[in-house]
Design a protein around this motif. Sequence first.
Motif, PDB file in Angstrom:
ATOM      1  N   THR A  43       0.826  -1.203   0.000  1.00 50.21           N
ATOM      2  CA  THR A  43       0.000   0.000   0.000  1.00 50.21           C
ATOM      3  C   THR A  43       0.868   1.264   0.000  1.00 50.21           C
ATOM      4  O   THR A  43       2.049   1.219   0.387  1.00 50.21           O
ATOM      5  CB  THR A  43      -0.920   0.015   1.238  1.00 50.21           C
ATOM      6  OG1 THR A  43      -0.091  -0.073   2.403  1.00 50.21           O
ATOM      7  CG2 THR A  43      -1.873  -1.159   1.218  1.00 50.21           C
ATOM      8  N   ASP A  45       0.991   3.815   1.953  1.00 50.14           N
ATOM      9  CA  ASP A  45       1.543   4.218   3.259  1.00 50.14           C
ATOM     10  C   ASP A  45       2.779   3.395   3.627  1.00 50.14           C
ATOM     11  O   ASP A  45       3.701   3.893   4.275  1.00 50.14           O
ATOM     12  CB  ASP A  45       0.481   4.147   4.361  1.00 50.14           C
ATOM     13  CG  ASP A  45      -0.191   2.785   4.419  1.00 50.14           C
ATOM     14  OD1 ASP A  45      -0.728   2.360   3.377  1.00 50.14           O
ATOM     15  OD2 ASP A  45      -0.158   2.142   5.477  1.00 50.14           O
ATOM     16  N   GLU A  75       0.531   9.174   8.503  1.00 45.63           N
ATOM     17  CA  GLU A  75      -0.810   8.995   9.059  1.00 45.63           C
ATOM     18  C   GLU A  75      -1.876   9.299   8.007  1.00 45.63           C
ATOM     19  O   GLU A  75      -2.864   8.579   7.871  1.00 45.63           O
ATOM     20  CB  GLU A  75      -1.023   9.924  10.267  1.00 45.63           C
ATOM     21  CG  GLU A  75      -0.352   9.455  11.549  1.00 45.63           C
ATOM     22  CD  GLU A  75      -0.853   8.075  11.993  1.00 45.63           C
ATOM     23  OE1 GLU A  75      -2.074   7.834  11.922  1.00 45.63           O
ATOM     24  OE2 GLU A  75      -0.022   7.238  12.392  1.00 45.63           O
ATOM     25  N   THR A  76      -1.620  10.388   7.280  1.00 45.51           N
ATOM     26  CA  THR A  76      -2.601  10.798   6.264  1.00 45.51           C
ATOM     27  C   THR A  76      -2.772   9.726   5.203  1.00 45.51           C
ATOM     28  O   THR A  76      -3.870   9.497   4.688  1.00 45.51           O
ATOM     29  CB  THR A  76      -2.143  12.094   5.577  1.00 45.51           C
ATOM     30  OG1 THR A  76      -1.598  12.950   6.567  1.00 45.51           O
ATOM     31  CG2 THR A  76      -3.288  12.795   4.879  1.00 45.51           C
ATOM     32  N   ILE A  78      -2.545   6.544   5.494  1.00 45.55           N
ATOM     33  CA  ILE A  78      -3.075   5.247   5.924  1.00 45.55           C
ATOM     34  C   ILE A  78      -4.480   4.988   5.355  1.00 45.55           C
ATOM     35  O   ILE A  78      -4.762   3.896   4.861  1.00 45.55           O
ATOM     36  CB  ILE A  78      -3.047   5.127   7.469  1.00 45.55           C
ATOM     37  CG1 ILE A  78      -1.601   4.857   7.888  1.00 45.55           C
ATOM     38  CG2 ILE A  78      -3.959   4.005   7.959  1.00 45.55           C
ATOM     39  CD1 ILE A  78      -1.345   4.848   9.368  1.00 45.55           C
ATOM     40  N   SER A  79      -5.320   6.062   5.336  1.00 48.87           N
ATOM     41  CA  SER A  79      -6.663   5.833   4.777  1.00 48.87           C
ATOM     42  C   SER A  79      -6.606   5.536   3.288  1.00 48.87           C
ATOM     43  O   SER A  79      -7.416   4.776   2.767  1.00 48.87           O
ATOM     44  CB  SER A  79      -7.591   7.017   5.006  1.00 48.87           C
ATOM     45  OG  SER A  79      -7.045   7.911   5.886  1.00 48.87           O
ATOM     46  N   TYR A  80      -5.624   6.163   2.607  1.00 45.12           N
ATOM     47  CA  TYR A  80      -5.445   5.832   1.197  1.00 45.12           C
ATOM     48  C   TYR A  80      -5.129   4.352   1.031  1.00 45.12           C
ATOM     49  O   TYR A  80      -5.621   3.690   0.133  1.00 45.12           O
ATOM     50  CB  TYR A  80      -4.311   6.648   0.572  1.00 45.12           C
ATOM     51  CG  TYR A  80      -4.767   7.965   0.018  1.00 45.12           C
ATOM     52  CD1 TYR A  80      -5.315   8.050  -1.256  1.00 45.12           C
ATOM     53  CD2 TYR A  80      -4.650   9.122   0.771  1.00 45.12           C
ATOM     54  CE1 TYR A  80      -5.737   9.251  -1.758  1.00 45.12           C
ATOM     55  CE2 TYR A  80      -5.069  10.343   0.273  1.00 45.12           C
ATOM     56  CZ  TYR A  80      -5.624  10.403  -0.990  1.00 45.12           C
ATOM     57  OH  TYR A  80      -6.035  11.583  -1.488  1.00 45.12           O
ATOM     58  N   LEU A  82      -6.016   1.943   2.963  1.00 43.27           N
ATOM     59  CA  LEU A  82      -7.218   1.140   3.184  1.00 43.27           C
ATOM     60  C   LEU A  82      -8.109   1.162   1.947  1.00 43.27           C
ATOM     61  O   LEU A  82      -8.609   0.131   1.509  1.00 43.27           O
ATOM     62  CB  LEU A  82      -7.989   1.665   4.403  1.00 43.27           C
ATOM     63  CG  LEU A  82      -7.294   1.440   5.755  1.00 43.27           C
ATOM     64  CD1 LEU A  82      -8.106   2.094   6.859  1.00 43.27           C
ATOM     65  CD2 LEU A  82      -7.109  -0.046   6.036  1.00 43.27           C
ATOM     66  N   ALA A  83      -8.257   2.372   1.379  1.00 46.34           N
ATOM     67  CA  ALA A  83      -9.089   2.502   0.186  1.00 46.34           C
ATOM     68  C   ALA A  83      -8.520   1.654  -0.946  1.00 46.34           C
ATOM     69  O   ALA A  83      -9.251   1.034  -1.717  1.00 46.34           O
ATOM     70  CB  ALA A  83      -9.184   3.960  -0.246  1.00 46.34           C
ATOM     71  N   GLU A  86      -9.362  -1.934  -0.472  1.00 43.56           N
ATOM     72  CA  GLU A  86     -10.760  -2.151  -0.812  1.00 43.56           C
ATOM     73  C   GLU A  86     -10.913  -2.239  -2.332  1.00 43.56           C
ATOM     74  O   GLU A  86     -11.627  -3.091  -2.851  1.00 43.56           O
ATOM     75  CB  GLU A  86     -11.555  -0.962  -0.294  1.00 43.56           C
ATOM     76  CG  GLU A  86     -12.961  -1.292   0.106  1.00 43.56           C
ATOM     77  CD  GLU A  86     -13.567  -0.105   0.842  1.00 43.56           C
ATOM     78  OE1 GLU A  86     -14.419   0.554   0.255  1.00 43.56           O
ATOM     79  OE2 GLU A  86     -13.126   0.180   1.986  1.00 43.56           O
TER      80      GLU A  86
END
Lengths: 336, 111
Positions: A43, A45, A75-76, A78-80, A82-83, A86
């Motif tokens: 990923t 991150d 930190e910012t 990390i959501s990328y 996850l996306a 998905e």
Amino acid sequence: MSTLKLDLESYKDLLKQYIETQNEQALYRAEQFSKHSIQQNITPDEIINVHIEALLELYPDIPSNIQSSLNFLLETMISYGLAYQEYQALREKQLELQSEISVAANMQQTLLSTTKPEMSELDVGAISTPAKQMNGDYYHFVKDQEGSLGIAVADVIGKGVPAALCMSMIKYSMDSFPDSRMEPSVILEGMNRVVERNVDPSMFVTMFYGLYDPDTHEFNYSSAGHEPGFYYSAKNDSFHDIEAEGLVLGVDRSVKYEQYTQHLDVGDMVVLLTDGVTECRTGDRFIERDEISDVIHQYKHLSAQEITEQVYRHFERLQDFQLRDDFTMIILRREV
Amino acid sequence: MNLNIDVDHEGNNKYVSLSGEIDAYTAPKLKETILPLTQDAEATVVVDLQQVTYMDSTGLGVFISALKSTKEYGGNLKLIQLQERVYRLFKITGLTEVIDIETDSTVRGGM
């Protein structure tokens, strides 16, 4: 993470090389690195994490505010990450669905296949191309015991998979009619009851049924709300619509269908189609029915099969090879 | 492609005014709006299609569902001010015989 950890050293070298020389080679290798990471499902991150570690090893005395900003970036991202995971899962799911649909489409092809009849009296051409994978149009030839040829053309309202499933039901019902001579109006009345009982209220089917008798050269037909076809008179060298009134299948159980007759002379043609042909449009402009008969006229010296193929290619070109609807056309021409 | 739907209520009379195109993309929205209107007992649902420039067969499906639903609840469905191309679809499919469609001079092109 473990694979990438192994790569930390090489990433560090790469980064060092680039910072010092800023050469293309290092950038090229960075690109390879990111492609490899995508393959390994790494990923974004995680890459940033490696970048931070490499940077700290190369320049241990980075100011603490820059260090904090890097952690902030991590930190910012990390959501990328996850996306992205998905997205990968959905992609796999989509591939799975696609292969299921293509299995179904193949199966439909087999189920609905019909043999174009060989008759010395009649030159027959047929083409049917789905806009998407599954075809909501259907045509079927059947020869009865007396040598007459029955031709069914149907269009299920709605597109894609539900329409295709409904079509399979039509096909089975058609197959269940006896081999003895069946009048078009009787067939449509039977089909109407089947559709009315078995499909969702918002779904319905248009159908044309014709019966050609090679002894009398009479073409008897009935229509259940189907797009009118054309009759071509060789003597007058002109086309006119095959008009027939009748309600679409599946709306009213008790409806009766009227039957009409058209006599065919040598060289006369009957053209049957679905609204995928007449609903063609190029930009904001619709195809007028005259244009269809003009194109058929232009190719009338060819065999019936070649005419259907030429007409299809003509409208496919007009729509930039992107069909909006399933396209079906059948041409019958009296030979002798 | 877009479809705008405006609904006016006046007791049991519902007036639905449409503008845009009715196709596979906009038909579900139309169905969601129209079907509940037809489910009020003895409702009269009038649909104005003057501003509908295009409709494909998916749109017919919506009006057939609406027709069946009004019959079930003892109501009425009426379509008015159809453009020629849209009217032609109802004509070919035989639906002009079962749906109340205003065919006066408002049908353009004199069909």
